[in-house]
Scaffold this motif. Structure first.
Motif: not given
Length: 693
Positions: A405-407, A409, A412, A414, A418
C-alpha cells in the motif's frame, strides 16, 4: 465514638496551602497532624464549632496560639478531613464561604464554594473569588440539561442555578474557580458539542445508583472524591505527603485519570491527550496499579518509551510513587535499549544502525548509485519510500513491494517502476548485511520473529507505552509480540500533535493492536496556561493530526485550567539579535527576582544554536545547565537551562524561551517543525516567548 473505624483524610486545598506556610508553622502542623491521624477523637483535640460557617460540620482546631486548622467532621460516621490551615481570622473567613456535601447523583464528596464568598487574603490559586456574571439576553448554555443531568456532570446542587444562568462560553470560564474540575470539564465539553451520554460513557460514570448523601465513608471510595481528598492510614504515609505537598500528582488524579489507571481492561487500551493533560502521570499510576493488582509472581510490568531521557525521568518519578516492593515488579527502559539487550542475549550478530546518515552514510550512497536515473526520482523520494513503505510495512521482497500500500505518497509507481526502485533497497540491505548492520526497524522485526519462536514463558504481564506517537509500525508490532493478547496486556498514551518524527507515523490496528471500545481522551491541561496553549495550537493550524490509528484527532476540545500573561512572539532579522533580546525577556530570572524553585529554559532548534545561546548567557554571568540526551534534568536546580527542542520533550519549566528558524516553518518539512515548536512552547507552565529569526 471509637477511633478504630475513624477515617482521616486530607483535602487538596489543605496541601496546596501548606506550601505557603512558614517553615516553623509547617513543622507544628506536621506534628499536630500525626497526633490527629492517630486518634481524631482524642479529648486533647479541642473542636470548636464555627458559627458563621454555612457548614454545621466544620470545626476549628488549635495548631498554636495564632494558627488554626479547619476540620470537616461528618455527622453520621467517623470521617475527619483536614480542610485548611491559616491564621485564626483568615481560617475562619475561609470556612465562612464553603461547605462540604455529597453530590446526590454522582456520590462524590465536594467542597462547595458559595455565592456569598468574599475576597480572601490567601494565594490566588486557592481563593477562587466569585466574579459577577453579566446579564445577557438569549438562551442559556445548558437549557437542554435537567438539574439531575447537570449534577451528573459534577455540578454541586447549590450551584445548579448559577450554571443555568450561563449564556456564553466566557460566562463558564468566569465561574471555573468555584466548580469541581470534572464539572467544568463536563460543561465545557457539552458547550463544545458532546452529548451527555458521550461524556458519562467516557468517564464510566453510572447515574442510576441510589446515593446516600450522608454516607461519607462510601463517598471516599469514589474516583471524583479521590481527585480532591486522600485518606491517610498511618504516620509514615501522612508524613510522606506533608513533607512533599507540591508532589500532588502522586496523590490526586483527575477522576477520568483515576478510573483509567485503576481496574481491569479486556484488552489493549489507548489514551490520547494534548500537552500537559497528565498522560505520563496516568501511565505511571497505571503501572503501579498493574504491578500491585494484576502481575503474577515471576512477571513484571514493562514501562517503555521512545527516548532514553524520558525513561530516566519516569523511573525516578516511579521511585517517588511506588514502594520498593512495587517498583521491583516494574521494568522501565526505552524500547531501543530493550531491543539491544534482547537481541544480544540471542547472540544477534548485527550491529544496530539508528541514524543511517551518521552511522552508515557510505552504505546508503552505494545503494543510491544503483538508482535508475530515468525515473527522475530524487534521493529524498527514496529515503521516504524506504522509511514510510519498506520499513513501516516490514517488506523484505520484491513481491512484497509490488503488493504494498502506498496511499499518500504522491508519486504513482507502475509495476515496472516498483521493480526498478526495489533494486536500490535490495542493494542497501545487501550492503548493510555485508557489514553485519541492521537498521533499527529491521531489528524490531527480527526481535518479533525471535519472540514468536520462543517458549511460551512470558517475562511480562503487561506493557505501558508512553509517547506512543513516536513509535514506528515495527516497534508497535514488536510490543504486540512481547506479551500475549490478554486482559490488561497493552496500555498506550500519546498525542499526534506531538509526533516529531515523521517516519514513525503508524496505525495501531495495522500492527495487530485492537483498541475498539477501549479508547479514551484527556482534555484538561494542568501544566500550561490557556494563553500559552492557544498560542501553541495556533502553530498547528492547517496541520493534519492523526489519532494513532488512521483516524483524525482534533484539538478544539482541549482546555487549560490556569490563566497567565500572553506569550511573547517576535521575529528578528538575525541570530545575533536573538540572544540580547532573550536576555531582556529573561531579565527577572537573571536578576534572581523570581521565587525559589522557579525554572527557566532556553530551547533551541539544534545543539549548535543551543550552545551559542548558553555561551552568550554565561558571558552575562548566568549560572547555566545543559540538558543532555542521556541524563535526567535536575528539577531542584535554579540554573538557567538550555535544551534542544527534541530533548525538551517530556519536561516542564515555569518559563521557556523558544528560538526558532523562520525558514523552517515553511516548505516540505514545515508540519514537523511546527510540531517541534508546539512541543517546545507547551513545556512552559507560566510564561513563554517565541523568537524567530
Amino acid at each position: 465514638m471509637s477511633n478504630i473505624t475513624a477515617k482521616v483524610a486530607l483535602s487538596q486545598d489543605f496541601l496546596a496551602n501548606l506550601v505557603n506556610l512558614p517553615s516553623a508553622i509547617h513543622g507544628k502542623v506536621l506534628k499536630w497532624a500525626i497526633r490527629f491521624q492517630a486518634d481524631p477523637t482524642a479529648s486533647s483535640i479541642n473542636y470548636e464549632k464555627i458559627k458563621t460557617s454555612p457548614d454545621p460540620n466544620f470545626r476549628s482546631v488549635r495548631i498554636d496560639q495564632d494558627w488554626r486548622g479547619i476540620v470537616f467532621r461528618s455527622p453520621t460516621d467517623n470521617v475527619f478531613v483536614l480542610m485548611y490551615v491559616d491564621h485564626h481570622d483568615s481560617a475562619y473567613r475561609w470556612a465562612e464561604g464553603r461547605k462540604v456535601q455529597i453530590n446526590p447523583v454522582t456520590g462524590a464528596m465536594q467542597l462547595v464554594i458559595l455565592d456569598e464568598i468574599a475576597e480572601e487574603p490567601v494565594p490566588a490559586k486557592l481563593a477562587k473569588p466569585q466574579v459577577a456574571t453579566p446579564k445577557q439576553e438569549g438562551p442559556a448554555l445548558f437549557d437542554a440539561l435537567t438539574s439531575k443531568e447537570l449534577m451528573s456532570l459534577g455540578v454541586p446542587e447549590e450551584l445548579v442555578p448559577r450554571v443555568r444562568a450561563l449564556r456564553v462560553d466566557s460566562d463558564l470560564d468566569r465561574i471555573q474557580g468555584i466548580l469541581p474540575v470534572e464539572a467544568y470539564e463536563g460543561l465545557f465539553l457539552v458547550a463544545a458539542g458532546d452529548s451527555l451520554n458521550q461524556i458519562l460513557q467516557s468517564r464510566e460514570t453510572r447515574v442510576d445508583v441510589p446515593i446516600d448523601t450522608a454516607d461519607f465513608v462510601a463517598s471516599l471510595e469514589k474516583a471524583e472524591t479521590q481527585s480532591r481528598f486522600v485518606v491517610v492510614s498511618n504516620d509514615e504515609e501522612l508524613t510522606a505527603i506533608l513533607n512533599a505537598p507540591l508532589a500532588q500528582w502522586r496523590i490526586f488524579l483527575h477522576p477520568t485519570q483515576r478510573k483509567l489507571a485503576m481496574g481491569s481492561r479486556s484488552g489493549p487500551m489507548r489514551v490520547l491527550g494534548g500537552a500537559g493533560t497528565g498522560k505520563t502521570v496516568l501511565a505511571m499510576h497505571r503501572a503501579k496499579w498493574l504491578a500491585e493488582n494484576a502481575t503474577p509472581a515471576g512477571q513484571r510490568v514493562l514501562f517503555t518509551t521512545f527516548t532514553k531521557n524520558l525513561a530516566i525521568d519516569i523511573l525516578e518519578n516511579l521511585r517517588l510513587l511506588c514502594s520498593s516492593a512495587t517498583l521491583e515488579k516494574i521494568e522501565v527502559v526505552n524500547l531501543d535499549a530493550w531491543v539491544y539487550a534482547y537481541l544480544r542475549s540471542k547472540r544477534y550478530e548485527h550491529r544496530i544502525v539508528y541514524n543511517r546518515r551518521q552511522e552508515a552514510p557510505e552504505v546508503w550512497q552505494r545503494a543510491m548509485a544503483t538508482a535508475d536515473t530515468s525515473l527522475d526520482l530524487g534521493e529524498r523520494f527514496y529515503e521516504e519510500e524506504w522509511e514510510e513503505i519498506i520499513l513501516s510495512q516490514g517488506i523484505t521482497s520484491l513481491d512484497g513491494y509490488r503488493a504494498a500500500r502506498r496511499a499518500g505518497r504522491g508519486v504513482v509507481l507502475s509495476r515496472s517502476k516498483r521493480d526498478s526502485v526495489w533494486t536500490v533497497f535490495e542493494e542497501y540491505r545487501t550492503q548493510l548485511a555485508s557489514r553485519k548492520l541492521k537498521e533499527i526497524d529491521d531489528a524490531y522485526r527480527d526481535a518479533a520473529t525471535l519472540l514468536a519462536k520462543q517458549a511460551p514463558v512470558q517475562a511480562y504481564s503487561a506493557i505501558i507505552v508512553d509517547e506512543t506517537q513516536d513509535f514506528s509500525s515495527q516497534a508497535l508490532r514488536l510490543l504486540r509480540a512481547i506479551v500475549p493478547a490478554a486482559p490488561n496486556d497493552l496500555f498506550f498514551v500519546g498525542d499526534g500533535h506531538q509526533r516529531i518524527y515523521k517516519k514513525n507515523r503508524a496505525a495501531m490496528s495495522r500492527c495487530g493492536i485492537d483498541i475498539r471500545g477501549r479508547s479514551r481522551k484527556l482534555y484538561i491541561n494542568y501544566r500550561t496556561t490557556e494563553q500559552i496553549r492557544k498560542a501553541a495550537v495556533a502553530l498547528l493550524e492547517g496541520v493534519a493530526v492523526d489519532d494513532l490509528d488512521e483516524g483524525h484527532d482534533e484539538i478544539k476540545k482541549y482546555k487549560s485550567l490556569s490563566q497567565g500573561p500572553e506569550p511573547v512572539s517576535e521575529t528578528l532579522s538575525s541570530l545575533e539579535e536573538v540572544f540580547p533580546r532573550a536576555a531582556e525577556l529573561l531579565a527577572n530570572v537573571l536578576a534572581g527576582k523570581v521565587g525559589d524553585g522557579y525554572t527557566a529554559c532556553v530551547i533551541a532548534p539544534n545543539k549548535a544554536i543551543r550552545d551559542q545561546a548558553q555561551k552568550f548567557f554565561q558571558g552575562l554571568g548566568a549560572a547555566t545547565h545543559t540538558i543532555e540526551a542521556n541524563e535526567r534534568d535536575p528539577h531542584d536546580s535554579t540554573k538557567l537551562r538550555f535544551s534542544t527542542m527534541h530533548r525538551a520533550k517530556g519536561l516542564e519549566f515555569d518559563q521557556v524561551l523558544v528560538v526558532a528558524q523562520k525558514s523552517s516553518l515553511v516548505g516540505e518539512d514545515a508540519d514537523q517543525y511546527r510540531k517541534l515548536v508546539y512541543v517546545a512552547l507547551t513545556r512552559a507552565k507560566v510564561a513563554a516567548a517565541l523568537i524567530q529569526f
